[in-house]
Design a protein around this motif. Structure first.
Motif, mmCIF file in Angstrom:
data_model
loop_
_atom_site.group_PDB
_atom_site.id
_atom_site.type_symbol
_atom_site.label_atom_id
_atom_site.label_comp_id
_atom_site.label_asym_id
_atom_site.label_seq_id
_atom_site.Cartn_x
_atom_site.Cartn_y
_atom_site.Cartn_z
ATOM 1 N N LEU A 50 61.083 74.355 -72.816
ATOM 2 C CA LEU A 50 62.113 74.225 -73.722
ATOM 3 C C LEU A 50 62.972 73.072 -73.424
ATOM 4 O O LEU A 50 63.395 72.260 -73.946
ATOM 5 C CB LEU A 50 63.143 75.515 -73.868
ATOM 6 C CG LEU A 50 62.682 76.646 -74.589
ATOM 7 C CD1 LEU A 50 63.376 77.877 -74.839
ATOM 8 C CD2 LEU A 50 62.302 76.154 -76.100
ATOM 9 N N GLN B 84 64.801 71.537 -76.303
ATOM 10 C CA GLN B 84 65.094 72.522 -77.149
ATOM 11 C C GLN B 84 65.677 73.634 -76.249
ATOM 12 O O GLN B 84 66.209 74.628 -77.023
ATOM 13 C CB GLN B 84 63.528 73.270 -77.586
ATOM 14 C CG GLN B 84 63.093 72.415 -78.610
ATOM 15 C CD GLN B 84 63.938 72.574 -80.123
ATOM 16 O OE1 GLN B 84 64.245 73.130 -80.342
ATOM 17 N NE2 GLN B 84 64.107 71.076 -80.361
ATOM 18 N N PHE C 205 68.838 75.449 -75.435
ATOM 19 C CA PHE C 205 70.040 75.813 -76.041
ATOM 20 C C PHE C 205 71.250 75.965 -74.803
ATOM 21 O O PHE C 205 70.950 76.896 -74.134
ATOM 22 C CB PHE C 205 69.991 76.790 -76.959
ATOM 23 C CG PHE C 205 71.396 77.030 -77.767
ATOM 24 C CD1 PHE C 205 71.801 75.828 -78.728
ATOM 25 C CD2 PHE C 205 72.116 77.949 -77.320
ATOM 26 C CE1 PHE C 205 72.878 76.170 -79.338
ATOM 27 C CE2 PHE C 205 73.325 78.139 -77.880
ATOM 28 C CZ PHE C 205 73.767 77.229 -78.852
ATOM 29 N N SER D 259 65.614 87.440 -78.127
ATOM 30 C CA SER D 259 65.002 87.351 -76.689
ATOM 31 C C SER D 259 64.640 85.509 -76.936
ATOM 32 O O SER D 259 64.098 84.938 -75.846
ATOM 33 C CB SER D 259 63.730 87.931 -76.823
ATOM 34 O OG SER D 259 62.858 87.602 -77.827
ATOM 35 N N ALA D 260 64.749 85.051 -77.826
ATOM 36 C CA ALA D 260 64.559 83.444 -78.128
ATOM 37 C C ALA D 260 65.702 82.493 -77.704
ATOM 38 O O ALA D 260 67.080 83.114 -78.217
ATOM 39 C CB ALA D 260 64.264 83.138 -79.389
ATOM 40 N N ASN D 261 65.713 81.930 -76.617
ATOM 41 C CA ASN D 261 66.622 80.882 -76.583
ATOM 42 C C ASN D 261 66.609 79.532 -76.781
ATOM 43 O O ASN D 261 67.071 78.788 -75.852
ATOM 44 C CB ASN D 261 67.272 81.030 -75.048
ATOM 45 C CG ASN D 261 66.214 81.081 -73.969
ATOM 46 O OD1 ASN D 261 65.057 80.794 -74.543
ATOM 47 N ND2 ASN D 261 66.294 80.875 -72.581
ATOM 48 N N ASP D 262 65.687 79.290 -77.564
ATOM 49 C CA ASP D 262 65.483 77.832 -78.110
ATOM 50 C C ASP D 262 66.815 77.314 -79.235
ATOM 51 O O ASP D 262 67.424 78.219 -79.801
ATOM 52 C CB ASP D 262 64.280 77.844 -79.090
ATOM 53 C CG ASP D 262 64.131 78.812 -80.235
ATOM 54 O OD1 ASP D 262 64.184 78.144 -81.285
ATOM 55 O OD2 ASP D 262 63.866 79.855 -79.724
ATOM 56 N N ARG D 263 66.910 76.275 -78.943
ATOM 57 C CA ARG D 263 67.814 75.377 -79.986
ATOM 58 C C ARG D 263 67.968 76.033 -81.462
ATOM 59 O O ARG D 263 68.948 76.005 -82.130
ATOM 60 C CB ARG D 263 67.756 74.085 -79.671
ATOM 61 C CG ARG D 263 69.014 73.216 -80.152
ATOM 62 C CD ARG D 263 68.762 71.752 -80.114
ATOM 63 N NE ARG D 263 68.593 71.507 -78.611
ATOM 64 C CZ ARG D 263 69.912 71.134 -78.120
ATOM 65 N NH1 ARG D 263 71.068 71.270 -78.569
ATOM 66 N NH2 ARG D 263 70.008 70.976 -76.658
ATOM 67 N N PHE E 243 69.459 79.062 -82.096
ATOM 68 C CA PHE E 243 70.796 79.140 -81.938
ATOM 69 C C PHE E 243 71.600 78.563 -82.698
ATOM 70 O O PHE E 243 72.780 78.985 -83.236
ATOM 71 C CB PHE E 243 71.178 78.925 -80.445
ATOM 72 C CG PHE E 243 71.042 80.056 -79.144
ATOM 73 C CD1 PHE E 243 72.160 80.723 -78.873
ATOM 74 C CD2 PHE E 243 69.644 80.297 -78.864
ATOM 75 C CE1 PHE E 243 72.107 81.693 -77.990
ATOM 76 C CE2 PHE E 243 69.669 81.463 -78.113
ATOM 77 C CZ PHE E 243 70.833 82.013 -77.501
ATOM 78 N N LEU F 282 71.239 88.410 -74.965
ATOM 79 C CA LEU F 282 69.966 87.904 -74.447
ATOM 80 C C LEU F 282 69.048 88.927 -73.867
ATOM 81 O O LEU F 282 69.524 89.648 -72.992
ATOM 82 C CB LEU F 282 70.071 86.716 -73.813
ATOM 83 C CG LEU F 282 69.951 85.351 -74.711
ATOM 84 C CD1 LEU F 282 70.353 84.220 -73.549
ATOM 85 C CD2 LEU F 282 68.530 84.899 -74.915
ATOM 86 N N LYS F 283 67.721 89.154 -74.705
ATOM 87 C CA LYS F 283 66.880 90.095 -73.813
ATOM 88 C C LYS F 283 66.410 89.366 -72.697
ATOM 89 O O LYS F 283 65.919 88.235 -72.920
ATOM 90 C CB LYS F 283 65.915 90.592 -75.004
ATOM 91 C CG LYS F 283 66.378 91.542 -75.913
ATOM 92 C CD LYS F 283 65.112 91.506 -76.890
ATOM 93 C CE LYS F 283 65.492 92.133 -78.368
ATOM 94 N NZ LYS F 283 64.183 92.398 -79.194
#
Lengths: 605, 248
Positions: free
Chosen positions: A441, A446, A448, B85-89, B92, B105-106
């Motif tokens: 990421l 990507q 965040f 569980s997803a921490n992508d931009r 968010f 967050l998981k």
């Protein structure tokens, strides 16, 4: 003295007459036409060279000019003729040219030069030459002109002995007159009178006025010299009236002057004055005539000059044109060369440009392809990690669930170990996949981050909570000393990822019975420090360097001999940087590692 | 005193187990398997205090849809926590636009879950309704109810449950039928959050729920409450109190 002066004037005048004014006989024409191919009808253009034709033309215009008394034109033509004849060497014409030259000198009043020319002519001429008598007569006249009577006198006496019926009248007239003068000069007045009377007779026959006047004047002079003033007076008067009658200005001028002088000598002052006044009048008119003539001559010269200038101008223009043409030609050549060179350069530049463009295209294409590939790699990495994360997470959850619910004592020790190993493997794999995903990421930009006010102690507690059982399991003493009032300004998840990795590393590389501590330092200024230290195996300088340069370094065996990549620490560096923090690693191999995180402090402002 | 009611949108059974194990003892937790169920529960159970929404339910972002529903609703006033569980931009950025009270967050542990809830409460309440909420005796006024932390568990107390409030040093004691609740706050700050027609200050140290007054002993300047506890009435407050009392 005065008489002498008058005599001289007359002599000069008569000298002109030989081939000029008063002798308009056929002889003169014959003299010229004899050698002029145009006039004699001998002209035949075929056999002549260009120069000869030019010579004849000029000669013709020369004698025509002389006949019409155009002295200027004659002089010009003569000059051209003399030049041309230098190569052609036409003897008859050469002789004539010398004679004409002499005549022109005579007209210009240069008797010495005239004499020279005539002598040359005499030397050139043959003994039986038809015009010999004329030539000799002129020579004698020229001598008299320069008052060399002693030379002229024997010549004339000699001539007088050869006189015959065939002697031309104009020669007789001239020579009788000249003889008279010679006798007069040597004071033999009788002989002088005799020849003058003879000359007068012939002049009267020819009705040549100027000749008659000259003779009258000369006879008068002879009388005057002998002091027979009355007789002299008669002739002078005759000359005076005749000149007046024919209105010959030149003659009038000196006859009138002569009268004035004579009357003055005679004591008749009033009469002398009258003549003098008349003389002045004539002289003025003569002057004005001369002036006119001069002006005309000047105009002509001016016109000729103008013409010459025009010619010169035309020639110059021509030269300039030629030069211009040459320079144009040179310019054109230069232009042509310049164009060619330019064209060559253009072509070369175009070629190079095209080549560089195609090269750039290739590079750009490759770059794009590389970027594309890199993106694809990161994407695949993130997809794989993401898709693996969930099942591995479930393995971890399942393990925990099992761990909580079954009775360890009831299971064989062999299986219990197997289970413990599964739990550890699950945790480890999950941690690796999580790191991998976060790393991917980060590469894709990507990852965040959302910076907020974060309570430091609480966040550390949250992370430590999961490690407590592991610390207990490995018999590691853990201590935490964090100022509860510290708030930091960063993304909480970032901090958790970093702490998780640091604690994971610390635990992995710390032997059983070791110690791990987390403490905070400082709650002032822009930054606070969070230090995670262990008493583990430590890191080599190279490993620290690698983590700093964000390179994924070599794997290293942990305390249980299992390999560990440098990915975790590397990820920490990247993430801390994203949160405006700094990571400093201090380590001594064998003694332990201390990782200091410099974090942005959250101030109330 | 009531338990805080929490809605959890989650389809993962193990996750549900984990949440249950953390919250079930002290809170009322409703679980919804999908967005539709979540919205139905929100509408049916009118008193849900906090929603925990997993963004992705079987690959679809139903959590986002529920959050949008809450945001648009007039009567639903529950703050929500996004669980992911997803921490992508991309995730968010999308989620942030809906102003969640907090993120979880998981994988998370119980500390993080509780913290996320506390953060959600804090973020959705104005400062003058917070009474040292971070401390172990924190409290807030939320949807006209007191939320009070007692031994790390949040409880909900309706003002009507409170008989009276007395000052005890730096604290205030909320006296209810089911016991005392200590809140780290000044009396005046608590009064601000209360309905003035229901509560009245009878003394420097006392706030009284008028509805729960049993009797007034004028001679002793004492008020006797329902539970037979007595409260002082200062002479200064007497007139105002009597005015209220007679009105009743």
């Amino acid at each position: 003295m005065i008489v002498k002066c008058i005599g001289l004037v007359i002599v000069l005048l008569l000298a002109n007459d030989c081939f000029g004014q008063s002798v308009r006989s056929e002889n003169v024409r014959e003299f010229y036409e004899e050698t002029c191919p145009y006039c004699s009808g001998q002209y035949n253009g075929n056999s002549k060279s260009q120069d000869e034709v030019e010579l004849y033309k000029n000669y013709h215009s020369l004698h025509k000019s002389l006949e019409s008394m155009d002295v200027y034109g004659a002089t010009q033509s003569l000059r051209t003729c003399l030049q041309l004849n230098e190569t052609i060497n036409n003897d008859p014409i050469a002789l004539k040219l010398v004679l004409i030259r002499g005549t022109l000198f005579d007209i210009f009043g240069l008797p010495t030069e005239e004499l020279e020319s005539l002598s040359k002519a005499k030397f050139k001429s043959l003994s039986q030459w038809k015009w010999k008598e004329y030539l000799e007569s002129n020579i004698a006249t020229a001598h008299i002109d320069i008052q060399e009577y002693s030379i002229a006198f024997p010549m004339l006496k000699k001539w007088y002995a050869t006189i015959s019926d065939s002697t031309p009248r104009d020669i007789l007239k001239t020579n009788y007159f000249n003889l008279g003068q010679c006798y007069g000069y040597s004071s033999q007045f009788d002989s002088a009178m005799f020849f003058q009377q003879k000359s007068l007779e012939l002049e009267l026959l020819d009705l040549d006025t100027s000749g008659i006047v000259s003779s009258y004047m000369e006879i008068g002079n002879v009388f005057y010299e002998q002091y027979i003033d009355d007789s002299a007076h008669v002739y002078f008067k005759k000359a005076y009236f005749l000149a007046k009658k024919v209105y010959d200005i030149d003659l009038m001028k000196f006859t009138t002057l002569n009268m004035s002088v004579v009357e003055e000598n005679a004591g008749n002052i009033a009469l002398a004055l009258d003549y003098r006044k008349e003389y002045d009048g004539i002289r003025d008119s003569l002057d004005s005539r001369d002036r006119l003539w001069t002006i005309a001559k000047e105009e002509k010269e001016f016109a000729v000059g103008l013409k010459n200038k025009e010619i010169a101008l035309v020639e110059k223009e021509k030269a300039i044109k030629v030069k211009q043409l040459q320079s144009k030609k040179r310019e054109r050549n230069l232009f042509l060369i310049a164009t060619l060179v330019l064209a060559f350069f253009l072509v070369a530049i175009a070629f190079l440009f095209k080549r560089s463009i195609s090269k750039k295209k290739i590079i750009e294409h490759q770059r794009l392809k590389l970027e594309e590939l890199n993106r694809t790699k990161d994407l695949i990495l993130s997809i794989v990690a993401h898709d693996l994360k969930s099942p591995v997470y479930h393995i971890v959850l399942n393990n925990n669930s099992l761990l909580n619910h079954f009775d360890k004592e009831s299971v064989d020790e062999k299986y219990r170990e197997l289970f413990d190993s599964n739990v550890e493997l699950g945790n480890r794999t999950y941690q690796l996949i999580d790191n991998l995903l976060n790393w991917a990421l980060c590469q894709n930009d990507q990852f965040f981050t959302s910076k907020t006010k974060i309570p430091l102690k609480k966040t550390v507690e949250h992370v430590v909570y999961n490690f407590q059982p592991l610390f207990t399991q490995k018999n590691i003493r853990f201590e935490s000393e964090i100022d509860e009032s510290i708030n930091v300004y960063l993304d909480q998840n970032s901090l958790k990822i970093v702490l998780r990795n640091l604690l994971d590393n610390a635990m992995k590389f710390t032997h059983e019975g070791g110690e791990i501590t987390i403490k905070s330092e400082g709650n002032e200024g822009d930054f606070v420090s969070l230090i995670v230290s262990d008493t583990g195996v430590g890191m080599s300088k190279k490993a620290i360097e690698d983590s700093r340069s964000k390179k994924v370094g070599q794997s290293k065996a942990d305390t249980s001999g299992k390999a560990s990549t440098g990915l975790g620490l590397n990820l920490c560096s990247i993430i801390i940087e994203k949160n405006d923090g700094e990571i400093v690693i201090e380590s001594e191999e064998g003694k332990g590692t201390s990782v200091k995180l410099k974090l942005k402090r959250y101030g109330e402002n | 005193m009531a338990k805080i009611e929490i809605l959890v949108l989650e389809d993962d059974k193990l996750e549900i187990e984990l949440i249950k194990s953390v919250l079930d003892e002290n809170y009322i937790v409703y679980f919804a398997q999908n967005g539709k169920e979540a919205i139905e529960l929100l509408e049916k159970k009118n008193g849900i205090d906090i929603a925990i929404l997993d963004i992705y339910i079987e690959g679809k972002n139903e959590g986002i849809e529920v959050a949008e529903y809450i945001g648009k609703s007039q009567n639903l006033k529950c703050p929500f926590i996004f669980l992911t569980s997803a921490n992508d931009r991309a995730t968010f950025d999308n989620a942030k636009n809906l102003s969640p009270a907090s993120f979880l967050l998981k994988p998370f542990n119980q500390l993080e879950l509780i913290y996320a809830m506390e953060l959600a409460i804090e973020n959705s309440i104005e400062d003058h309704y917070k009474y040292s909420w971070e401390s172990s005796n924190g409290a807030v006024v939320f949807n006209q109810n007191f939320l009070i932390k007692k031994r790390d568990v949040w409880v909900k107390i309706a003002p009507s449950e409170v008989l009276f409030i007395e000052v005890e040093g730096r604290y205030c004691n909320l006296i209810t039928d089911k016991g005392k609740f200590l809140v780290q706050s000044s009396l005046s700050k608590i009064l601000k959050a209360l309905d003035k027609s229901l509560f009245i200050q009878t003394h420097r140290n006392y706030l009284v729920n008028i509805a729960r007054v049993k009797e007034f002993r004028s001679s002793d300047n004492l008020i006797v409450m329902d539970n037979d506890k007595s409260v002082f009435l200062s002479s200064r407050s007497k007139e105002a109190f009597l005015k209220h009392y007679h009105l009743l």
